[in-house]
Design a protein around this motif. Structure first.
Motif, mmCIF file in Angstrom:
data_model
loop_
_atom_site.group_PDB
_atom_site.id
_atom_site.type_symbol
_atom_site.label_atom_id
_atom_site.label_comp_id
_atom_site.label_asym_id
_atom_site.label_seq_id
_atom_site.Cartn_x
_atom_site.Cartn_y
_atom_site.Cartn_z
ATOM 1 N N ASP A 232 0.822 -1.218 0.000
ATOM 2 C CA ASP A 232 0.000 0.000 0.000
ATOM 3 C C ASP A 232 0.851 1.261 0.000
ATOM 4 O OD1 ASP A 232 -2.687 -1.358 0.522
ATOM 5 O OD2 ASP A 232 -1.512 -2.062 2.232
ATOM 6 N N GLY A 233 1.982 1.217 0.700
ATOM 7 C CA GLY A 233 2.841 2.383 0.840
ATOM 8 C C GLY A 233 4.273 2.044 0.477
ATOM 9 N N PHE A 234 5.053 3.109 0.249
ATOM 10 C CA PHE A 234 6.426 2.928 -0.211
ATOM 11 C C PHE A 234 7.291 4.018 0.414
ATOM 12 C CE2 PHE A 234 3.196 1.825 -3.194
ATOM 13 C CZ PHE A 234 3.508 0.509 -3.543
ATOM 14 N N LEU A 235 8.144 3.622 1.363
ATOM 15 C CA LEU A 235 9.007 4.591 2.017
ATOM 16 C C LEU A 235 10.298 4.680 1.196
ATOM 17 C CD1 LEU A 235 9.609 4.848 5.848
ATOM 18 C CD2 LEU A 235 11.229 5.649 4.155
ATOM 19 N N MET A 236 10.496 5.841 0.572
ATOM 20 C CA MET A 236 11.589 6.005 -0.381
ATOM 21 C C MET A 236 12.364 7.278 -0.089
ATOM 22 S SD MET A 236 9.405 5.054 -3.814
ATOM 23 C CE MET A 236 10.836 5.231 -4.887
ATOM 24 N N GLY A 237 13.671 7.159 0.049
ATOM 25 C CA GLY A 237 14.491 8.329 0.305
ATOM 26 C C GLY A 237 15.647 8.456 -0.651
ATOM 27 N N GLU A 238 16.465 7.402 -0.686
ATOM 28 C CA GLU A 238 17.674 7.466 -1.498
ATOM 29 C C GLU A 238 17.362 7.648 -2.980
ATOM 30 O OE1 GLU A 238 21.545 4.714 -2.502
ATOM 31 O OE2 GLU A 238 20.426 4.332 -0.653
ATOM 32 N N TYR A 239 16.258 7.072 -3.426
ATOM 33 C CA TYR A 239 15.842 7.191 -4.837
ATOM 34 C C TYR A 239 15.832 8.653 -5.273
ATOM 35 C CZ TYR A 239 12.974 6.344 -9.039
ATOM 36 O OH TYR A 239 12.491 6.277 -10.325
ATOM 37 N N PHE A 240 15.362 9.530 -4.380
ATOM 38 C CA PHE A 240 15.280 10.954 -4.702
ATOM 39 C C PHE A 240 16.496 11.729 -4.213
ATOM 40 C CE2 PHE A 240 10.937 9.413 -3.569
ATOM 41 C CZ PHE A 240 10.518 9.179 -4.864
ATOM 42 N N MET A 241 16.931 11.426 -2.985
ATOM 43 C CA MET A 241 17.972 12.232 -2.359
ATOM 44 C C MET A 241 19.352 12.055 -2.988
ATOM 45 S SD MET A 241 16.583 14.161 -0.055
ATOM 46 C CE MET A 241 18.058 14.726 0.803
ATOM 47 N N ARG A 242 19.590 10.939 -3.643
ATOM 48 C CA ARG A 242 20.897 10.737 -4.281
ATOM 49 C C ARG A 242 21.058 11.614 -5.522
ATOM 50 N NH1 ARG A 242 19.981 4.619 -6.814
ATOM 51 N NH2 ARG A 242 18.336 5.202 -8.295
ATOM 52 N N ASN A 243 19.930 12.161 -6.005
ATOM 53 C CA ASN A 243 19.962 13.068 -7.143
ATOM 54 C C ASN A 243 20.405 14.454 -6.679
ATOM 55 O OD1 ASN A 243 18.851 14.918 -9.308
ATOM 56 N ND2 ASN A 243 18.180 12.949 -10.132
ATOM 57 N N THR A 244 21.183 15.161 -7.491
ATOM 58 C CA THR A 244 21.590 16.509 -7.102
ATOM 59 C C THR A 244 20.390 17.431 -6.960
ATOM 60 O OG1 THR A 244 21.980 17.029 -9.432
ATOM 61 C CG2 THR A 244 23.886 16.330 -8.132
ATOM 62 N N ASN A 245 19.292 17.075 -7.635
ATOM 63 C CA ASN A 245 18.053 17.838 -7.536
ATOM 64 C C ASN A 245 16.914 16.898 -7.156
ATOM 65 O OD1 ASN A 245 15.755 19.396 -7.841
ATOM 66 N ND2 ASN A 245 16.455 20.382 -9.730
ATOM 67 N N PRO A 246 16.739 16.624 -5.838
ATOM 68 C CA PRO A 246 15.688 15.703 -5.395
ATOM 69 C C PRO A 246 14.290 16.146 -5.814
ATOM 70 C CG PRO A 246 17.216 16.189 -3.615
ATOM 71 C CD PRO A 246 17.530 17.148 -4.722
ATOM 72 N N ILE A 247 14.099 17.454 -5.910
ATOM 73 C CA ILE A 247 12.788 17.981 -6.290
ATOM 74 C C ILE A 247 12.427 17.523 -7.699
ATOM 75 C CG2 ILE A 247 11.522 20.100 -6.808
ATOM 76 C CD1 ILE A 247 13.174 21.436 -4.556
ATOM 77 N N LYS A 248 13.343 17.687 -8.622
ATOM 78 C CA LYS A 248 13.107 17.262 -10.000
ATOM 79 C C LYS A 248 12.953 15.742 -10.082
ATOM 80 C CE LYS A 248 15.080 17.612 -14.673
ATOM 81 N NZ LYS A 248 13.810 18.090 -15.243
ATOM 82 N N ALA A 249 13.751 15.031 -9.292
ATOM 83 C CA ALA A 249 13.699 13.576 -9.290
ATOM 84 C C ALA A 249 12.315 13.098 -8.837
ATOM 85 C CB ALA A 249 14.778 12.990 -8.388
ATOM 86 N N PHE A 250 11.765 13.730 -7.800
ATOM 87 C CA PHE A 250 10.448 13.316 -7.321
ATOM 88 C C PHE A 250 9.350 13.711 -8.305
ATOM 89 C CE2 PHE A 250 6.535 13.582 -4.801
ATOM 90 C CZ PHE A 250 6.539 12.309 -4.258
ATOM 91 N N GLU A 251 9.464 14.877 -8.908
ATOM 92 C CA GLU A 251 8.476 15.300 -9.904
ATOM 93 C C GLU A 251 8.426 14.298 -11.059
ATOM 94 O OE1 GLU A 251 7.418 19.073 -12.864
ATOM 95 O OE2 GLU A 251 9.337 19.004 -11.795
ATOM 96 N N GLU A 252 9.584 13.920 -11.573
ATOM 97 C CA GLU A 252 9.643 12.981 -12.689
ATOM 98 C C GLU A 252 9.081 11.612 -12.289
ATOM 99 O OE1 GLU A 252 13.745 13.078 -13.775
ATOM 100 O OE2 GLU A 252 13.538 14.916 -14.968
ATOM 101 N N PHE A 253 9.425 11.182 -11.080
ATOM 102 C CA PHE A 253 8.922 9.904 -10.577
ATOM 103 C C PHE A 253 7.402 9.932 -10.464
ATOM 104 C CE2 PHE A 253 7.536 7.372 -6.929
ATOM 105 C CZ PHE A 253 7.993 6.109 -7.282
ATOM 106 N N SER A 254 6.859 11.026 -9.952
ATOM 107 C CA SER A 254 5.412 11.116 -9.739
ATOM 108 C C SER A 254 4.620 11.018 -11.045
ATOM 109 C CB SER A 254 5.068 12.422 -9.007
ATOM 110 O OG SER A 254 5.305 13.556 -9.822
ATOM 111 N N LEU A 255 5.252 11.366 -12.138
ATOM 112 C CA LEU A 255 4.583 11.296 -13.435
ATOM 113 C C LEU A 255 4.579 9.884 -14.011
ATOM 114 C CD1 LEU A 255 6.055 14.513 -15.106
ATOM 115 C CD2 LEU A 255 3.765 14.230 -14.126
ATOM 116 N N LEU A 256 5.410 9.012 -13.425
ATOM 117 C CA LEU A 256 5.543 7.654 -13.943
ATOM 118 C C LEU A 256 4.696 6.639 -13.210
ATOM 119 C CD1 LEU A 256 9.437 7.517 -14.420
ATOM 120 C CD2 LEU A 256 7.708 7.829 -16.204
ATOM 121 N N ILE A 257 4.221 6.997 -12.013
ATOM 122 C CA ILE A 257 3.513 5.993 -11.206
ATOM 123 C C ILE A 257 1.993 6.115 -11.359
ATOM 124 C CG2 ILE A 257 5.395 5.840 -9.569
ATOM 125 C CD1 ILE A 257 3.848 7.567 -7.648
#
Length: 257
Positions: A232-257
């Protein structure tokens, strides 16, 4: 001694020092202590299920990202649909602090998980005083009795509980009052990741329990695999934080799920 053992030993020292500096009654005087908390259970049901994490470093990965500000990142997490925010408050091993929660609490309107190693009731009053909505209980460093007692205390303080397990033996820590069960894809003793092991463990949980896949989700395919398997839930940190721009990384991810 494992890294978990080292963390717990250090945590005991931190708690002793905190108790000598600030009493529980003083923690109760916090402006956040009387606020009505947000529900992570409800937010997971109504949003994308992602508990997006702000994490600077970890024992297994070292420095992940120490060049971004908590408020900028967590605001973006909320804006792009996260169900909740996980914020590390352990300083020595994860580079976190209470300020990371305090600096964002009044600016976001989704639940905040205080992610730390909770081994003493004092920490629950701390969590409430800094504005946390949810606390993490790690079965690997607690007894089933402690989990039951800490869950009752968390609920008394209007906070939800995410119980983290990794082995079949740790299923004994579950009780019917637990709000959510997180299954750590990463073994805390050797840090190996095994998604299939987590799926097998999830299938042993009662069907009605909200399950959260934690850690080791490195690709969109990992996320989709775990979602297809019923998490039901997904605790994710490194997926986004390892990117130099976590904000962009999360935005792009949110469009794929």
């Amino acid at each position: 001694m494992t890294i978990l053992d080292k963390i717990i030993e250090r945590k005991k020292e931190e708690i002793a020092a905190a108790k000598s500096n600030t009493s529980i009654n003083q923690l109760k005087e916090s402006a956040f202590f009387g606020r009505k908390n947000y529900s992570l259970k409800e937010s997971i049901k109504n949003k994308n299920g992602v508990i997006a994490e702000f994490k600077r470093q970890s024992p297994s990965k070292g420095i992940i990202n120490d060049n971004v500000l908590p408020l900028e990142v967590t605001l973006a997490y909320e804006n792009f649909g996260a169900s909740g925010i996980s914020i590390l408050t352990d300083k020595d091993f994860f580079g976190g602090s209470f300020d990371d929660i305090l600096n964002v609490r009044n600016h976001i309107s989704i639940p905040i998980l205080r992610k730390d190693f909770m081994i003493d009731e004092y920490q629950f009053y701390e969590a409430k005083s800094i504005g946390a909505d949810v606390i993490l209980l790690i079965a690997a460093c607690l007894s089933p009795t402690q989990v039951q007692e800490f869950t009752a205390l968390a609920h008394e303080l209007d906070m939800e509980v995410l119980l983290e397990i990794h082995t079949e033996e740790e299923l004994k820590h579950f009780n019917s009052n637990i709000d959510l069960v997180g299954i750590n894809n990463r073994n805390l003793k050797d840090f190996k990741v095994d998604l299939q092991h987590s799926v097998q463990l999830k299938n042993l949980l009662p069907k009605h329990v909200l399950s959260v896949a934690e850690s080791g989700i490195y690709h969109i395919d990992d996320f989709k695999y775990l979602k297809d398997k019923g998490f039901d839930g997904f605790l994710m940190g490194e997926y986004f934080m390892r990117n130099t721009n976590p904000i962009k990384a999360f935005e792009e991810f949110s469009l794929l799920i």
